[in-house]
Motif scaffolding. Structure first.
Motif, PDB file in Angstrom:
ATOM      1  N   UNK B   1     -63.384  63.978  22.633  1.00 32.70           N
ATOM      2  CA  UNK B   1     -63.573  64.438  21.253  1.00 32.70           C
ATOM      3  C   UNK B   1     -62.257  64.857  20.641  1.00 32.70           C
ATOM      4  N   UNK B   2     -61.351  65.330  21.462  1.00 31.71           N
ATOM      5  CA  UNK B   2     -60.089  65.813  20.895  1.00 31.71           C
ATOM      6  C   UNK B   2     -59.316  64.667  20.252  1.00 31.71           C
ATOM      7  N   UNK B   3     -59.604  63.439  20.733  1.00 35.09           N
ATOM      8  CA  UNK B   3     -58.979  62.279  20.089  1.00 35.09           C
ATOM      9  C   UNK B   3     -59.390  62.207  18.626  1.00 35.09           C
ATOM     10  N   UNK B   4     -60.684  62.487  18.384  1.00 32.78           N
ATOM     11  CA  UNK B   4     -61.165  62.396  17.009  1.00 32.78           C
ATOM     12  C   UNK B   4     -60.618  63.512  16.147  1.00 32.78           C
ATOM     13  N   UNK B   5     -60.527  64.709  16.703  1.00 30.34           N
ATOM     14  CA  UNK B   5     -59.962  65.783  15.881  1.00 30.34           C
ATOM     15  C   UNK B   5     -58.494  65.510  15.607  1.00 30.34           C
ATOM     16  N   UNK B   6     -57.827  64.834  16.529  1.00 30.54           N
ATOM     17  CA  UNK B   6     -56.436  64.456  16.292  1.00 30.54           C
ATOM     18  C   UNK B   6     -56.355  63.443  15.139  1.00 30.54           C
ATOM     19  N   UNK B   7     -57.298  62.458  15.165  1.00 31.17           N
ATOM     20  CA  UNK B   7     -57.323  61.469  14.076  1.00 31.17           C
ATOM     21  C   UNK B   7     -57.568  62.166  12.746  1.00 31.17           C
ATOM     22  N   UNK B   8     -58.510  63.126  12.758  1.00 29.27           N
ATOM     23  CA  UNK B   8     -58.820  63.834  11.520  1.00 29.27           C
ATOM     24  C   UNK B   8     -57.605  64.619  11.038  1.00 29.27           C
TER      25      UNK B   8
END
Lengths: 348, 231
Positions: B1-8
């Motif tokens: 999930x941290x990948x997605x928060x990084x993208x955001x």
């Protein structure tokens, strides 16, 4: 031949910025005074308002930048900018016009670039262009010179008009009783009437052109010319820029006038109307935003002169000094890059 | 999930297409005179961005490397045409006020940039999320700039929102102040440049403050390497 014998030290100290600015301000006084004499007390209030705004905004920015407030204010450059804005806006313009313009000049044009010496554009002229583009109605309702209008606003009356901020409406209400005291400037009249197909000889019969080169304007320009000559004498400016401006403007105007006298005004009219003398001596000569070599200065000035003529004659605006100066400011770095004075001892 | 928060985080703040990458400035500066126009163009760009990222990510295995840009551009152009026709059909007023800048979304560098830099190297879900976040980041900048210019220029907010959102949105219009003399400069292109510059400056200030607040990572004490023996 008698030699003056002076005791040591013999090194002449260069003038400080504050002294230069102060003397330039003083040299502008004759023109300023004549402007007040012809166009009423409004100009005085505008200049005072602009100076107040300049000092306040510059202090605020210096506080934000954590620099010394007093040393920046005391270089007097903000006051000179304020003076130029104050005499350039219409004398009875609403107070917020001057405040917005001066604030923009000091904060956006001067201090955001790093303060005096770092600005790319002449702050006063950039502010004038901003005002002209943002508030065309207020910026073009100039006051009629004394004598041309039946009623000239008195001292307190002009203060009231400026501070009430609704200059157009107030002026309209005065128009009920008298002739009103706003009026198109000679250059404005010229632009409008030429577009309506009138010829120059017809236009020159209009009241705006009473006297030489337009009522009042001739004397204002003459007074600024006087101040400019004093500045040359005091070596506050060099002659190159002013000569470039006036020479190029005269040359272009003469060509146009000889070629088509029915639609082009004479060089004399060009030289002594609008902002010509103020611009040539007090605005274009800003050492920060002009070219720095003598040859560069001549070209820089000539560019302004040509642009002023072209915009006045063929552009959409009646007077063009602000635009011409800003456009020429853009070329100053290029001029400095290509025109480098020969170092003493080197061959070219 | 941290990948997605990084993208955001990348899309919304750190690598914001409007404020940091400075991509797509032409529509950004041209149509942000009002919030409504800004929102309209932002949503259209976001839709194209998500769509193109998904499609590019789907076909990334099959497109030869040499012609990928041409393929990406055709995908984007097709999507822009779809969006343009949709707006023409359902929000005609907005279609008129956006004018040429709607078809010009094709040339918006954000879209081809994300297709090339992200979508062609990641799976569909990530690519879609990246498109969404970049689109939202772009739209937010458009809206803020549009709000500043609309307030300064004509003293209103959400003027003409009914053209975009339907008749109910006419009530959204807020009159903040009224004057006979609008500040024309804010509505003209120079106002967009000035506003944009100030927004970027503001972001830099915020970044600087945040960096100052962060506790400095303890630096390991430098150990001096002795070259002489101590006896």
């Amino acid at each position: 031949m008698a030699f003056k014998i002076a005791s040591s030290p013999h090194i002449i100290r260069p003038l400080q910025t504050s002294t230069v600015m102060q003397r330039v301000l003083l040299c502008a006084l004759p023109g300023f005074a004549v402007q007040i004499a012809f166009f009423g007390w409004g100009t005085l209030f505008q200049v005072l308002l602009a100076m107040l705004t300049a000092v306040v905004t510059e202090s605020a920015v210096m506080k934000l930048r954590q620099r010394s407030v007093s040393s920046t204010i005391s270089d007097n450059s903000a006051l000179l900018t304020a003076l130029l804005i104050g005499v350039a806006v219409p004398p009875l313009a609403p107070w917020w016009l001057t405040v917005i313009g001066t604030g923009f000049a000091i904060v956006m044009v001067k201090q955001l670039y790093g303060g005096l010496g770092n600005n790319l554009f002449n702050p006063a002229m950039a502010a004038y262009v901003v005002l002209l583009i943002a508030f065309p109605v207020q910026m073009t309702s100039w006051v009629a010179p004394v004598g041309a209008a039946a009623h000239a606003p008195a001292f307190l009356e002009s203060l009231h008009i400026i501070l009430s901020g609704t200059q157009i409406n107030v002026a309209d209400s005065f128009q009920l009783s008298v002739d009103g005291f706003t009026m198109a400037t000679p250059l404005d009249t010229l632009r409008t009437d030429l577009s309506q197909g009138h010829s120059i000889s017809e236009i020159l019969q209009k009241p705006a052109f009473n006297g030489i080169a337009g009522a009042g304007w001739f004397w204002v320009n003459l007074a600024y010319l006087l101040g400019g000559l004093v500045m040359l004498k005091l070596k506050l400016i060099r002659w190159h820029i002013s000569a470039g401006v006036l020479g190029a403007l005269t040359l272009c105007a003469a060509i146009g006038w000889l070629w088509q006298p029915a639609t082009h005004i004479s060089p004399l009219l060009h030289l002594f109307s609008g902002a010509t003398m103020l611009g040539a001596f007090f605005i274009a000569t800003d050492p920060v935003t002009a070219a720095t070599s003598n040859k560069g200065r001549l070209i820089f000035g000539a560019l302004i002169g040509v642009l002023v003529y072209v915009i006045r004659s063929y552009g959409g605006y009646p007077d063009a000094f602000a635009f011409a100066v800003l456009l020429a400011n853009l070329t100053a770095p290029l001029l400095d890059y290509y025109i480098k004075p020969r170092t003493y001892g080197h061959r070219a | 999930m941290s990948q997605y928060s990084e993208i955001a985080y990348q899309g919304l703040w750190k690598n914001n297409p409007g404020l940091v990458q400075l991509l797509g400035l032409c529509p950004l500066l041209a149509v942000t005179a009002t919030v409504t126009n800004a929102l309209g163009l932002g949503l259209a760009t976001m839709a194209v961005l998500v769509g193109s990222n998904v499609l590019v990510s789907l076909i990334r295995e099959f497109v030869p490397k040499e012609i990928r840009i041409a393929v990406f551009v055709m995908i984007i152009a097709a999507l822009v045409t779809v969006v343009q026709l949709l707006i023409n059909a359902y929000a005609y007023g907005l279609y008129l006020s956006l004018g040429i800048f709607l078809p010009l979304i094709v040339t918006n560098c954000v879209i081809i940039g994300r297709a090339e830099a992200f979508a062609s190297r990641n799976n569909v879900v990530k690519a879609a999320f990246d498109g969404l976040m970049m689109g939202v980041g772009f739209t937010l900048v458009l809206i803020v700039l549009g709000a500043i210019r609309e307030i300064l220029g004509q003293g209103t907010l959400f003027d003409g929102a009914d053209q975009l959102l339907g008749a109910w949105a006419a009530g959204l219009r807020i009159d903040l102040w009224h004057t006979d003399t609008s500040f024309l400069l804010a509505m003209l292109p120079p106002g967009a440049f000035l506003g944009m510059g100030l927004l970027i400056a503001l972001k830099n200030v915020i970044d600087k403050k945040l960096a100052e607040k962060q506790p400095k990572a303890a630096t390991a004490p430098v150990e001096r390497a002795r070259v002489t023996k101590v006896n």
